[in-house]
Structures are given as C-alpha cells and as structure tokens.
Design an enzyme around this catalytic site. Structure first.
Site, mmCIF file in Angstrom:
data_model
loop_
_atom_site.group_PDB
_atom_site.id
_atom_site.type_symbol
_atom_site.label_atom_id
_atom_site.label_comp_id
_atom_site.label_asym_id
_atom_site.label_seq_id
_atom_site.Cartn_x
_atom_site.Cartn_y
_atom_site.Cartn_z
ATOM 1 N N ASP A 46 12.834 51.427 43.847
ATOM 2 C CA ASP A 46 11.759 51.071 44.789
ATOM 3 C C ASP A 46 10.412 51.443 44.195
ATOM 4 O OD1 ASP A 46 11.297 53.990 46.808
ATOM 5 O OD2 ASP A 46 12.440 53.814 44.948
ATOM 6 N N ARG A 95 7.228 58.986 42.702
ATOM 7 C CA ARG A 95 7.430 60.119 43.623
ATOM 8 C C ARG A 95 8.888 60.586 43.588
ATOM 9 N NH1 ARG A 95 6.296 56.010 48.487
ATOM 10 N NH2 ARG A 95 8.397 55.241 48.879
ATOM 11 N N ASP A 96 9.191 61.536 44.440
ATOM 12 C CA ASP A 96 10.566 62.094 44.466
ATOM 13 C C ASP A 96 11.482 61.127 45.206
ATOM 14 O OD1 ASP A 96 10.185 64.307 47.339
ATOM 15 O OD2 ASP A 96 9.252 62.393 46.822
ATOM 16 N N GLU A 97 11.566 59.919 44.696
ATOM 17 C CA GLU A 97 12.451 58.876 45.253
ATOM 18 C C GLU A 97 12.980 58.079 44.052
ATOM 19 O OE1 GLU A 97 12.507 55.950 49.203
ATOM 20 O OE2 GLU A 97 10.708 57.051 48.649
ATOM 21 N N ASP A 130 14.809 46.099 48.815
ATOM 22 C CA ASP A 130 13.715 45.728 47.908
ATOM 23 C C ASP A 130 14.236 44.811 46.808
ATOM 24 O OD1 ASP A 130 11.595 48.588 48.161
ATOM 25 O OD2 ASP A 130 13.489 48.305 49.224
ATOM 26 N N TRP A 148 18.938 45.014 53.964
ATOM 27 C CA TRP A 148 19.196 45.860 52.800
ATOM 28 C C TRP A 148 20.583 45.555 52.258
ATOM 29 C CZ3 TRP A 148 14.992 46.343 55.371
ATOM 30 C CH2 TRP A 148 13.901 46.982 54.802
ATOM 31 N N GLU A 202 3.066 49.409 47.652
ATOM 32 C CA GLU A 202 4.092 49.523 48.693
ATOM 33 C C GLU A 202 3.546 49.032 50.033
ATOM 34 O OE1 GLU A 202 7.158 52.910 50.366
ATOM 35 O OE2 GLU A 202 5.294 53.576 49.386
ATOM 36 N N HIS A 232 5.412 49.235 43.746
ATOM 37 C CA HIS A 232 6.545 48.882 44.616
ATOM 38 C C HIS A 232 6.627 47.374 44.603
ATOM 39 C CE1 HIS A 232 8.237 52.085 47.216
ATOM 40 N NE2 HIS A 232 8.843 51.123 47.854
HETATM 41 C C1 BGC Z 1 11.477 52.933 50.090
HETATM 42 C C2 BGC Z 1 11.583 51.493 50.264
HETATM 43 C C3 BGC Z 1 12.727 51.184 51.152
HETATM 44 C C4 BGC Z 1 12.491 51.825 52.438
HETATM 45 C C5 BGC Z 1 13.535 51.566 53.440
HETATM 46 C C6 BGC Z 1 11.346 53.586 51.414
HETATM 47 O O1 BGC Z 1 11.326 54.908 51.303
HETATM 48 O O2 BGC Z 1 10.477 53.231 49.248
HETATM 49 O O3 BGC Z 1 11.532 50.881 49.101
HETATM 50 O O4 BGC Z 1 12.962 49.862 51.258
HETATM 51 O O5 BGC Z 1 12.349 53.220 52.302
HETATM 52 O O6 BGC Z 1 13.250 52.242 54.480
#
Ligand code: BGC
Length: 911
Positions: free
Chosen positions: A478, A482-484, A491, A544, A756, A777
């Site tokens: 995504d 960041r911490d993701e 996406d 999703w 994003e 994003h």
């Molecule tokens: C992400 C997104 C994702 C979304 C879904 C976010 O934290 O960055 O890419 O689709 O959460 O809730």
C-alpha cells in the site's frame, strides 16, 4: 534519370514486401529471458515476430529443445505445428531433469506459407524438482545474538580442483540474505528471498556462479538480516511473525569440465560471526559500524579461527519453491537536486523524486563519528523536515565511521520511501555529489508509455508510474514509508489493470496470487493483506477480497495468461462461495467492510456533503462482479457446470440488489458517485434504468462543481462509466480538474507520486492527519487505465486476450490537442496516437505481427477519412451504445497505419 530512380524505388519496395521475411524477434521462457532455476516440468515458450510487410500472421511453428547449444541431441522437436499461437506455448517433450540447462529455438511459417529462420538460441536451467534433492542443512548462528540482533555472517572455505564448466548456487533464508563468493556479490537481486507467506511458501533463488569460482581455494560468505521473517511487521510493531531465528540454506552444484561434479552444502562445518551491520530493520533502517568491518572475510586466506561454529536446524524443505517473479533490483539513481538548511537548521538533501530504496553516501570523518540519515517524503509548510506520517517507522540509517579516508556506505536489509534526507552528525557543509538515491523495485519490464498535450496530465502519468515502482517491491504494498508497507489486497486489485500497462506484471502478480491462495481461510475469505500478518480475523472485506478474482482475470486479459486462471480458479471460486455463504436471500449484508475507503468527506458534515456509500450496497456489487469474473474464468477453462450454476446465481444477486437498494424510479439508497459508478460498471441495474442512473451520476458531479467524491473503490471505474454512457466530456472535466478533490490537485501541489488521500497536503499547506497520510499510495493512480484504454483507446478484446485481438477506440476531447500511448505486448508493440492538426485529426496506429485489430477512427463519414494519404477502404460506420460519438471501424492486420479525418466535435452527450 528521375524515371529510373522511381522505378528502382518501386522495385525495391515490391521486392522488400514480396521478400519480406518473417523473423522471430524475441523469445521468452516462462515470460523471462533465459531464466535460471525453473521448477515447472512444462515451461511455456513465447516469441515475438517481426516483418516489414502488412497483415502478417503465423500459420505454423516448430520448437526444438536440446541439452546442447548446437542442438546435436534433440530432447524435443515439436515438428511443424499448424497454429497461430506464439504466446505461452507449453513444452511437450520428454520428462525434463532437475538442475539441467536446456537450449531452445523456434521457427514459424507466415500466412504466405514462408518459413522464418530459426530464432536466436534461448535457454533455461531447471532447478530442483523434488525436495529430496535438497542435501544442504539449515544453519543458524553458533552464538547468542545481542539485543540488537546484529546481522550474522556465515563463511565456508572449499576447494574446486579442476576447470569448472558450470556452477549453480541455490540459496534461501529465514530472513534476508546477501551472498558472496570470493568477495564477489552473488547476483544483483536485493532483499532476497523476497516476501511470501513463509509458513507455507518460501522461495529460493538460483544463481549461475560459474565465473565466480576459482580453480583451487574458494570461499562463500553469506550475511543475513531479519527482514520480513522476524523483523518488525504490521502496525502493531510485532516482531518474529514467522519465527525468531534467522537461518541459511545454501547448496552449490559444481560441474567440472571433465563431467564430474560435486556439491558444496550449508552444514555444521560452516563458521559464523557478526560484522559491521549491527542493526537492520525494514521499518527502522540499518546501522553500520565501519569499525567492525571484517576485511576480506569472504576471501581465501582470511583467518576465521576466532569465529563460532553454526547451529544446524531441522526446518525441512516442504515449503521451498523456485522463484518465478522478477527479483528486486537497483534501478534509477538520483543525484541531489539541491542541498538546503531549514529554519530548524536541519541539513537536508532533496532528490526531487519521491522514491523507494536507499541513499548511497560518501563521507570522510573521524573514527567513531556517527552519521544519521533520516528519510522523509515531504517538508512541512515552513520547509522543515517532516516525518510524523511515518508513524512508528524510524526510517534512519546510521553510519559509524572507521576514520580511514573516504568511506562509502549503503544499507542492505531495509528500504525507505523518501524524497528528502536529513543528515546529522556531519559537521561540514553537505556536498551534493556525496549523496545518490537508489531506486529499488521488482525488475519488471517497462511496457507502457503515455503522453499528451497536457503537462499536468503527463506528470500524473509519471506519478502513477513512480507509485507503481515505489510499491511493487516483490509484493504490491500500500505504501513504502510508514510502519505498514503491507500487501493490501484492495489497493492491488483496483490498480492491477493500470499496472499491466506500465510494466509487465504477469509474473509479479502470478507469484503474489499464490500467496493469496495460501492465506485464504478454509471458508474462502481473502485476507486484507497478503502475506497475511494481521491475523486470521483480518479477512473478508468486499473490494479487498476481489484481489482473488479481479487480478487473475486482469492478468488473463492483459497477457492472455490462461495459466493464471487455472492456478487461481480454486481460490476465485472459494472467495465467491465465501460471499455466497455469507449472503442471506442472495444479499451479502453482513460482516465488516472497509467500504469506499477515503471517499471525499468534510468535517462536521451537517448536510451530507460527505460521500458516504452504504457498505453493503458496495458489497453486493462486488459479490456480483466476482461472480461474473468466476463465470468468465469458467467459460475460458471450459467448466460448463460452474458457468451455468454461477450464471443463475448472478441473476439472483442482481435482482436482490435492485430489490434492496434501488427505488422503482432508479434512485439508489446511497446517492453517491460511487454507488452509481459501481452499479453501472458491474451492470447491477436493468438496461432501462441505466441511462437515468448515469444522468444522476453526472448531476451529482455537477453538484460538487465538477469534482469527484469517490474513494478507493469508486475511483477506478468513475471515468470508465462516464465515457461508456456517453459522458466522455464529464470524464475529461474530472481528469482536468485541479482543485481538491481531483487527480491533478496533488500534481499542482508538487507531487511526484500518487497520494493516499486527495488532500494529503491541504490548500493551506498543512497536512492531513499523520495517523494515515502516505504520499506514495498507488490506489488513486487507477485512472491510468482510463487514460490508456479510453483516452488513447489501447485495449484488447477478451476473446483475443493479451492483445491477440486488439481494440483501438480513442476518445479525443477535453481540449487535448494530442494523446498517444504504446504498449509492449507479448506479440510486440501496439500503439495509438491522435493529434489535432488544423481541421484534421491525425490518427496513427501500430499493430504487431500475428495479431489483428478493430480500429475505430473518430469520424462520421468514411469518405472523409484517409489511410496513408489515400481514401480509406472498407470503413464501416459505428456508434457506441448510449453515445453520439461517431466512428469508422476498420479491421486491420499487422503494420503501421496513418489515418486522417475531419475534426468533428465528437459530441459525446447521451442519445
Ligand atoms: C492502507 C490502505 C488500505 C486500507 C484499508 C490502510 O491502512 O494503507 O492501503 O487499503 O488501510 O483499510
């Protein structure tokens, strides 16, 4: 004289066309050039043809395979096969052996029955077909790791006494690895073995290291990093998701010129220690202490007496599989655009592009001097360094100098999303030449280009491509900063068709889709992120979960890759059955859903300005869409029972939708753009209700002063629905809108990637909430698909997937004076370009050999159209349903064509 000259020219031209020999241009095995380490026993061959003549197609092919480059020993000869297939033609010869190099060639016959020459010789090297062929041992550090978990290094000296004819190393790890042989880096892939659902699928890589071996003493050295295996992953900062110990598996097959062979294995005889990488985490960065460098550790003669032994672990081999997707490699480098000092006296380097990778630095300083490199995507409104949106990710590389002259540093086991770096601990003024940003991403072939007469829209295309480069890092993430940085399924699905234009994502997604299957629940629910590191419950959201159906279908359509459908059919069906089992009376209106994520909303919304769309309305639309795609796949794969059964179910789903969400006058319970877009795009409404629904959509856009309000799920289809229902002008208005919310607003605010949020940086230059505000994003970049497929008109028919049967239907308009795009398909380049010159529209198309195209020339009357300067022949008038646009359609074979037509204001308004 002039007469002789014309005669010669004409003669040469005729001779050329008459003689025009068809030739085999480019050959691929499993979509790759000379791949090493394939473990499938029937690899697929693809070849591209070329000819100077028009209308050339293939009528037959012959493939030969040998274990010798001079083809003296044929393993398989297909003989002459009458067929026009030139993409994904499967091997049908004798059973292949493991760990063997096979050479292949192809020749073809064209539609004048003329044969081509044999193609260039390609090869592939098979890997280990059976897990029993793994003889190496998993080894781990033979010492207790420190709290920072410094990167362990493993070393093994071995001798190869004779001339080596081939040496293939198979390597994988729990954690990330970098290998050297005799001090030379093995391969140019980074962050290997990549990220998969390690508990079920772990890729190993194969490398041809023949040139790295010396006759006599050799040394292999491997360094490990925590990576996705045990590093911090997910936004609750948990570590050790797949395990707490890193480990190495190394198996080197050496074949000598005299035919003998031996294998060098990771086992209890190796040595281990640590070195300069004292800390490495994907989110937090890497620390390198140059005072701890062990010079020459991977060279012969290094004294490793003080090193520890290793621990042999019994992890087994059942999850191991060969690597199919392209490795992560270094790509573009960026010199410093500028060096600046902020009001907070921060030393900043700006690279001018928000990218993903790291910075190579060159420094000179004192022993023990600590240099900290922080990374940021943006500066705040006062021009200061801004990292709040990185949340818990430190994204800092720390270098401790050895003090020995000029020192070069770059990390190994991390990556950052950034445009700016802050340098601390360096007391001199920064010299821009000492800093080079390196972009890292999966090495997919770039295939598409788009440009137009509008600079902002061209920048938008640039931002879409860099969003893809920044987030296609072995897994479609995504965001990268960041911490993701997780494989968010929603996406990926909304962006997948756009992605397939910009780069060849066939293998990239084929690999990731297998992880979707691996992490899908028994009931068929698809996780929010894949690999799923958010837990068993993080599954089953509409939009999703569609990654399981939309992406296989898009790969089939974009590349004609039937294997993806075969491999994913079970997963597609499981997801549809999951929704079916959740639904009551054909209505799926239960459970958690993200909905139209990040739709346009206003604070303190007292009058419903925020575009909130009922999440169950959305769910029902995607339930129908996934069912439709399953039906399509069943049809392609000849699964008639499923085709019929799900066909019936689809009708019931749509009927239930209309009953639940649509008034008899055709008004939807949610009056948002997304509600109408999804209902229209997925044909949820009966034919007669569609035009009024499209009109309501346009009214809504006008209500928001020609602005979109869609989120992640409505945005990809918005312009497609508008142009499909005759509102191409409105689509162009939205594309050219440059105030918030719009695609061009971030471009005007200086974006170099896709944001994003529509308002990541607000008009007053303040930021959206740092809790979730990524500036890289790609989801909203899904507009790229409409720019390629509608604006310029480059598309393929589903019945001729992969651009075997091409559709080119451009939609000039929006005040653009030109737009063009090209796409490198497995058949070759297809391109379309229109330009307004005076009162004529110039329209150029290029059609690859062995394909056909239905080309729609924007014109009312064929008599006014020219083809290569001559009156057009065989043009048929055509008007799309629901639209007043006029076209003259011609069926074309391969070649390059130049059409002109009078400029007719293509009034796209509905009939
Ligand atoms: C992400 C997104 C994702 C979304 C879904 C976010 O934290 O960055 O890419 O689709 O959460 O809730």
């Amino acid at each position: 004289m002039r007469r002789i000259f014309t005669l010669v020219t004409v003669f040469t031209l005729v001779a050329t066309f008459a003689q025009a020999q068809i030739s085999v241009n480019k050959i691929l095995c499993e979509n790759r050039t000379n791949p090493i380490g394939l473990d499938n026993t029937q690899p697929r061959f693809t070849w591209e043809l070329a000819s100077a003549a028009f209308n050339v197609s293939q009528t037959a092919y012959q493939i030969r395979v040998s274990t010798h480059s001079d083809f003296r020993k044929i393993i398989w000869d297909s003989k002459k096969v009458a067929s026009d297939s030139s993409v994904h033609v499967g091997y049908k010869g004798k059973a292949l052996s493991s760990h063997t190099k096979y050479y292949w060639q192809v020749k073809v016959w064209d539609n004048t029955k003329k044969a081509s020459a044999w193609s260039e010789t390609g090869y592939w090297i098979t890997s280990l077909f059976n897990t029993t062929e793994w003889r190496a041992k998993w080894i781990g550090p033979g010492f207790t790791e420190d709290s920072l978990r410094a990167s362990p290094m493993f070393r093994k000296a071995f001798s190869s006494t004779k001339k080596v004819s081939s040496a293939i190393a198979y390597i994988t790890a729990h954690g990330l690895y970098e290998a050297q042989i005799n001090g030379h880096r093995v391969g140019d892939a980074y962050l290997t073995p990549g990220w998969t659902s390690y508990g079920k699928r772990l890729q190993y890589q194969a490398y041809d290291v023949t040139d790295l071996l010396a006759i006599g003493n050799n040394v292999v050295g491997v360094t490990l990093g925590s990576g996705w295996y045990r590093g911090l992953i997910g936004f609750s900062n948990n570590q050790n998701f797949y395990g707490k110990d890193v480990a190495l598996l190394f198996q080197l097959h050496v074949t000598y010129a005299d035919g003998t062979s031996e294998v060098v294995l990771s086992d209890g005889s190796w040595k281990s220690s640590t070195g300069e990488i004292t800390y490495a985490e994907i989110y937090n960065g890497e620390t390198i202490d140059a005072r701890k460098i062990k010079k020459g550790w991977a060279l012969n003669g290094y004294n490793d007496a003080g090193w520890s032994g290793v621990q042999v672990m019994d992890y087994g081999f059942k999850t191991l599989l060969a690597t199919y997707n392209e490795p992560i490699r270094k790509h573009e480098t960026f010199k410093a655009l500028r060096v600046l000092k902020t009001k907070k006296n921060e030393h900043i380097v700006d690279f001018g592009q928000n990218l993903v990778g790291w910075v190579k630095i060159r420094l000179k300083g004192k022993k023990g001097q600590k240099i900290t490199i922080s990374h940021a995507e943006v500066l705040d409104k006062d021009g200061n360094f801004y990292t709040d949106n990185l949340r818990a990710a430190k994204a800092q590389d720390i270098y401790i100098l050895s003090g020995d002259g000029v020192e070069l540093f770059e990390p190994h086991f991390t990556f950052h999303g950034f445009q700016f770096i802050k340098v601390e601990g360096y007391n001199a003024d920064l010299n821009p030449d000492d800093f080079t940003a390196v972009a890292l991403y999966s090495d997919m072939n770039p295939t598409g280009s788009f440009s137009s007469s509008n600079a902002l829209v061209n920048q938008l295309q640039h931002n879409i491509q860099w969003g893809q480069k920044g987030n296609f890092l072995d897994v479609p993430t995504d965001c990268p900063q960041r911490d993701e940085r997780l494989g968010w399924t929603g996406d990926a699905q909304v962006f997948s068709r756009t992605a397939s234009f910009n780069m060849n994502v066939d293998n990239f997604f084929s690999k990731w889709l297998k992880d979707i299957t691996a992490d899908q629940t028994e009931k068929g629910a698809v996780p929010f992120v894949v690999p799923n590191v958010l837990g068993k419950g993080a599954v089953g959201s509409a939009g999703w979960g569609e990654a399981a159906t939309v992406i296989p279908w898009n790969m089939y359509v974009a590349y004609g890759d039937k294997q993806v459908l075969k491999d994913q059919y079970g997963s597609m069906k499981a997801w549809v059955d999951y929704m079916k089992n959740q639904a009551k009376d054909d209505l799926w209106n239960t459970g958690f859903h993200f909905g139209d994520w990040l739709f346009y909303s206003v604070n303190d919304d007292t009058d419903g300005t925020s575009a909130v769309t009922d999440k169950y309305l959305i769910a029902q639309c995607f339930y129908a869409y996934s069912t439709q795609l399953l039906i399509n796949a069943a049809q392609v794969l000849g699964k008639t029972d499923d085709y019929e059964a799900y066909g019936k179910n689809l009708k019931r789903i749509k009927d239930a939708f209309v009953r639940e969400y649509v008034t008899s006058n055709g008004r939807m319970v949610s009056g948002t753009q997304t509600a109408y877009v999804l209902a229209l795009n997925f044909d949820m409404l009966p034919e007669d209700l569609r035009p009024q629904a499209a009109a309501r959509l346009v009214d809504n856009i006008k209500k928001y002063n020609d602005h979109l309000t869609t989120g992640f799920l409505g945005t990809p289809y918005l312009c497609h629905v508008l142009s499909r229902f005759g509102y191409t002008d409105e689509a162009y208005k939205l594309l050219l809108q440059d105030t918030y919310p719009s695609w061009l607003y971030p471009v005007k605010m200086g974006a170099t990637t896709i944001w994003e949020r529509w308002d990541g940086i607000k008009p007053d230059k303040t930021f959206e909430t740092p809790t979730m505000n990524s500036f890289n994003h790609y989801s909203y970049g899904a507009i790229g698909d409409w720019m390629y497929r509608v604006m310029v008109g480059l598309d393929t028919y589903n019945d001729g997937p992969g651009y075997k049967h091409i559709k080119i239907m451009p939609h000039p308009g929006g005040g653009f004076t030109n737009a063009s795009a090209s796409l490198q398909t497995y058949y070759g380049t297809v391109s379309s370009a229109w330009a307004i010159g005076g009162d004529r529209l110039n329209f150029d198309v290029e059609i690859p050999v062995n394909t056909t195209a239905s080309v729609y020339i924007p014109a009312k009357d064929a008599a006014n159209v020219t083809d290569g300067g001559k009156p057009l022949k065989n043009g048929k008038p055509y008007q799309p349903a629901n639209s007043k646009e006029n076209y003259i359609m011609v069926e074309l074979g391969s070649g390059t064509y130049h059409f002109t037509a009078p400029i007719e204001v293509q009034k796209a308004t509905v009939k």
